[in-house]
Write an enzyme that holds these catalytic residues in place. Structure first.
Site, mmCIF file in Angstrom:
data_model
loop_
_atom_site.group_PDB
_atom_site.id
_atom_site.type_symbol
_atom_site.label_atom_id
_atom_site.label_comp_id
_atom_site.label_asym_id
_atom_site.label_seq_id
_atom_site.Cartn_x
_atom_site.Cartn_y
_atom_site.Cartn_z
ATOM 1 N N GLU A 1 1.563 -3.351 2.774
ATOM 2 C CA GLU A 1 2.954 -3.206 2.328
ATOM 3 C C GLU A 1 3.465 -1.769 2.452
ATOM 4 O O GLU A 1 4.512 -1.422 1.921
ATOM 5 C CB GLU A 1 3.134 -3.736 0.903
ATOM 6 C CG GLU A 1 2.172 -3.191 -0.128
ATOM 7 C CD GLU A 1 2.342 -3.828 -1.502
ATOM 8 O OE1 GLU A 1 3.357 -4.481 -1.776
ATOM 9 O OE2 GLU A 1 1.424 -3.653 -2.324
ATOM 10 N N CYS B 1 2.934 -12.562 1.695
ATOM 11 C CA CYS B 1 3.250 -13.013 0.339
ATOM 12 C C CYS B 1 4.558 -12.411 -0.163
ATOM 13 O O CYS B 1 4.946 -12.637 -1.304
ATOM 14 C CB CYS B 1 2.101 -12.744 -0.627
ATOM 15 S SG CYS B 1 1.694 -11.009 -0.774
HETATM 16 C C1 PEP Z 1 5.730 -7.292 -1.743
HETATM 17 O O1 PEP Z 1 5.864 -6.085 -1.907
HETATM 18 O O2 PEP Z 1 6.190 -7.910 -0.771
HETATM 19 C C2 PEP Z 1 4.989 -8.092 -2.729
HETATM 20 C C3 PEP Z 1 4.671 -9.339 -2.504
HETATM 21 O O3 PEP Z 1 4.681 -7.515 -3.922
HETATM 22 P P1 PEP Z 1 5.736 -7.222 -5.096
HETATM 23 O O4 PEP Z 1 7.023 -7.913 -4.738
HETATM 24 O O5 PEP Z 1 5.124 -7.732 -6.325
HETATM 25 O O6 PEP Z 1 5.828 -5.726 -5.036
HETATM 26 MG MG MG Z 2 4.674 -5.025 -3.361
#
Ligand code: PEP
Ligand code: MG
Length: 552
Positions: free
Chosen positions: A429, A500
């Site tokens: 990410e 995700c």
């Molecule tokens: C994302 O950053 O895409 C992720 C799934 O994590 P979060 O949204 O919890 O930061």
């Molecule tokens: Mg994230």
């Protein structure tokens, strides 16, 4: 028309007649007995019969709502074997020479009052349970069966409160909704209602009068309201809402139990994102094939103290057991940025999204990290748990994580505590992680792309800032190229790669994800059946090349 406001524990619309569920009137009278010894025997026989009944209920509930939800009946069995409880009843019978029914009722009340006065939420939650087990014994002593519903048509059950055993024993085909005057969101009844996937309200101040029986009502689980004898206009509006929901559901229902596979045989793992245990009902309802992201930081956000190893183990174990062998990817805590927790006492930061968050906190405060890892390793002895580390930017971080994991394994072994061997993967990410994904892929079991953060860090657009919408392009070439590059590097090292972030549920990109070989898509449970539909309609061999070119 009367409208009552309650607290929703599960959404949706239910239209039907009210059924006022009254417990059998257990009028327990105090009576003197001649032979206290014989009365103690009578109590013991009833208690053993109750334990047997609970064993049967456990089996029945395991089959219908899963082992984790059925566990309450094991807890009840344990409570019935509790020496304090048994001694209290037997003492009362012997010392006061009274009937077993009365001694059980008094003991039940005493224990319930004691639990109610405790500080611990868990113990307070046991008030209903101790009353439940006592009522079960009294019914057996009185030669009565447990309550069963006497209705031919599906109804909206209205009750003062419902014991878990009552909910489970109900004929589900006759229950449209549960509405209770009392009850807590975390009670087992609420959990069971969620698992059954029917609208349910608690804390609804409805009069439980016999005259309410049979009245037409509508439960709106989305707004937390129940309309009794709704006027024509309200009923028509709610009916419309109900029908729209039904049509959508029915169309997608046909996809439940079907494989997520393309026309030309490419399988994709279609998983669900969850924030806590309560979301599991939706996971089951929407037929997710696993959990692709359990945002474990919600355990920390919902607590006023660092969740202990045991507290965490309980949750992770329950999720793993409920998913019964399906993969459950639990992300280690991602605190920081928009998710601040007071008791972490983090110093204020100029730019928290780029500050001390996620893995950075874990690596600088290893005692917090270790507690979570111990719970995760222990829980993985009960199911297919995978651990996922967030916000990775370097190989050095992986090296430090491995060092801490090695220590955790050693400590658990030294303590003689059993544990499993979970898969370990990372979130991709940050642009840094994408660019070194060829190296990272050699170190871990899988990748999961967090497009929410990846987009924010790639485009330098704060994901919280809605004033930047005109600059935000979810399909930006830079992000899509990064996604494609990550998948390619994962496959070169023979590991799987998923998404995700929210983009994983973008129906415009589903075919493109298939065309670049994405192995897994994880999303809010409600999106799963819709995306399965798209995947099943795709032929990658025929369409893949054109789609790949269209987006890149
Ligand atoms: C994302 O950053 O895409 C992720 C799934 O994590 P979060 O949204 O919890 O930061
Ligand atoms: Mg994230």
């Amino acid at each position: 028309m009367e409208v009552y406001n309650g607290k929703s524990v599960f959404g949706g619309i239910a239209i039907g007649k009210l059924y006022i569920y009254n417990k059998k009137n257990l009028q327990v009278k105090r009576e003197r007995v001649e032979d206290a010894k014989k009365e103690v025997e009578r109590f013991r026989a009833a208690k053993n019969a109750a334990i047997k009944q609970l064993g049967e209920l456990y089996k029945k509930a395991t089959a219908s709502v899963g082992a984790a939800n059925a566990a309450i009946f094991e807890i009840h069995q344990m409570m019935l074997r509790d020496n304090d409880y048994i001694e209290s009843v037997e003492n009362m019978i012997r010392s006061q020479e009274i009937n077993a029914e009365y001694a059980v009722a008094m003991t039940g009340d005493n224990f319930a009052n004691m639990f109610a006065a405790m500080d611990d939420d868990y113990m307070r939650g046991r008030v209903a349970d101790v009353k439940d087990i006592s009522e079960r014994i009294i019914l057996i002593l009185a030669g009565q069966e447990s309550d069963s519903m006497e209705t031919d048509e599906p109804v909206i059950i209205v009750a003062e409160d419902l014991a878990p055993s009552e909910t489970v024993q109900m004929d589900k085909s006759k229950v449209l909704s549960f509405v209770t005057v009392h009850g807590s969101t975390n009670s087992h009844t609420a959990i069971l209602a969620r698992t059954m996937g029917i609208p349910a309200l608690i804390g609804t101040p409805l009069p439980l009068e016999a005259s309410m029986n049979g009245k037409l009502a509508v439960v709106d689980g989305d707004t937390g309201q129940i309309y009794v004898e709704p006027d024509e206009e309200t009923l028509a509006g709610l009916q419309e809402k109900y029908e729209a929901l039904q049509t959508k559901k029915q169309l997608l229902q046909t996809l439940k139990g079907k494989e997520t596979v393309t026309q030309d045989g490419r399988k994709v793992m279609l998983y669900a994102n969850i924030g806590n245990y309560k979301d599991l009902a939706l996971v089951l309802e929407n037929d997710a094939e696993g959990i692709g992201l359990f945002r474990s930081e919600f355990l920390y956000l919902e607590s006023d103290h660092y969740p202990t190893e045991e507290e965490q183990l309980k949750v992770y174990r329950a999720v793993a057991e409920t998913m019964a062998g399906k993969r459950v990817i639990i992300r280690t805590l991602d605190i920081g940025a928009d998710k601040q927790v007071d008791y972490f006492e983090m110093p204020g930061e100029e730019n928290p999204a780029m500050g001390c968050r996620a893995i950075r906190i874990c690596l600088t405060r290893p005692e917090i990290f270790k507690t979570q890892l111990r719970a995760l390793f222990r829980a993985s002895a009960f199911g297919k748990i995978a651990i996922m580390y967030p916000m990775i930017t370097s190989l050095e971080e992986i090296r430090r994580i491995k060092q801490i994991v090695a220590e955790v394994r050693e400590e658990l072994t030294a303590d003689g505590i059993p544990f499993g061997e979970p898969e370990q993967g990372i979130m991709i990410e940050t642009p840094a992680a994408v660019l070194i994904s060829d190296q990272l892929a050699k170190e871990v079991d899988f990748f999961s792309i967090g497009t929410n953060d990846l987009t924010q860090y790639t485009l330098a657009i704060d994901r919280q800032n809605d004033q930047l919408d005109e600059f935000y392009d979810a399909h930006h070439q830079a992000v899509l190229r990064m996604i494609a590059m990550t998948v390619e590097n994962a496959h070169k090292e023979n590991i799987w790669c998923g998404i995700c972030g929210e983009l994983g549920a973008d129906p415009e990109l589903s075919k493109w994800f298939l065309s670049i070989g994405m192995d897994e898509l994880s999303m809010s449970p409600g999106n799963i059946l819709f995306i399965r539909k798209i995947i099943r309609e795709t032929n990658v061999a025929e369409e893949g090349e054109a789609i790949r070119k269209h987006f890149l």
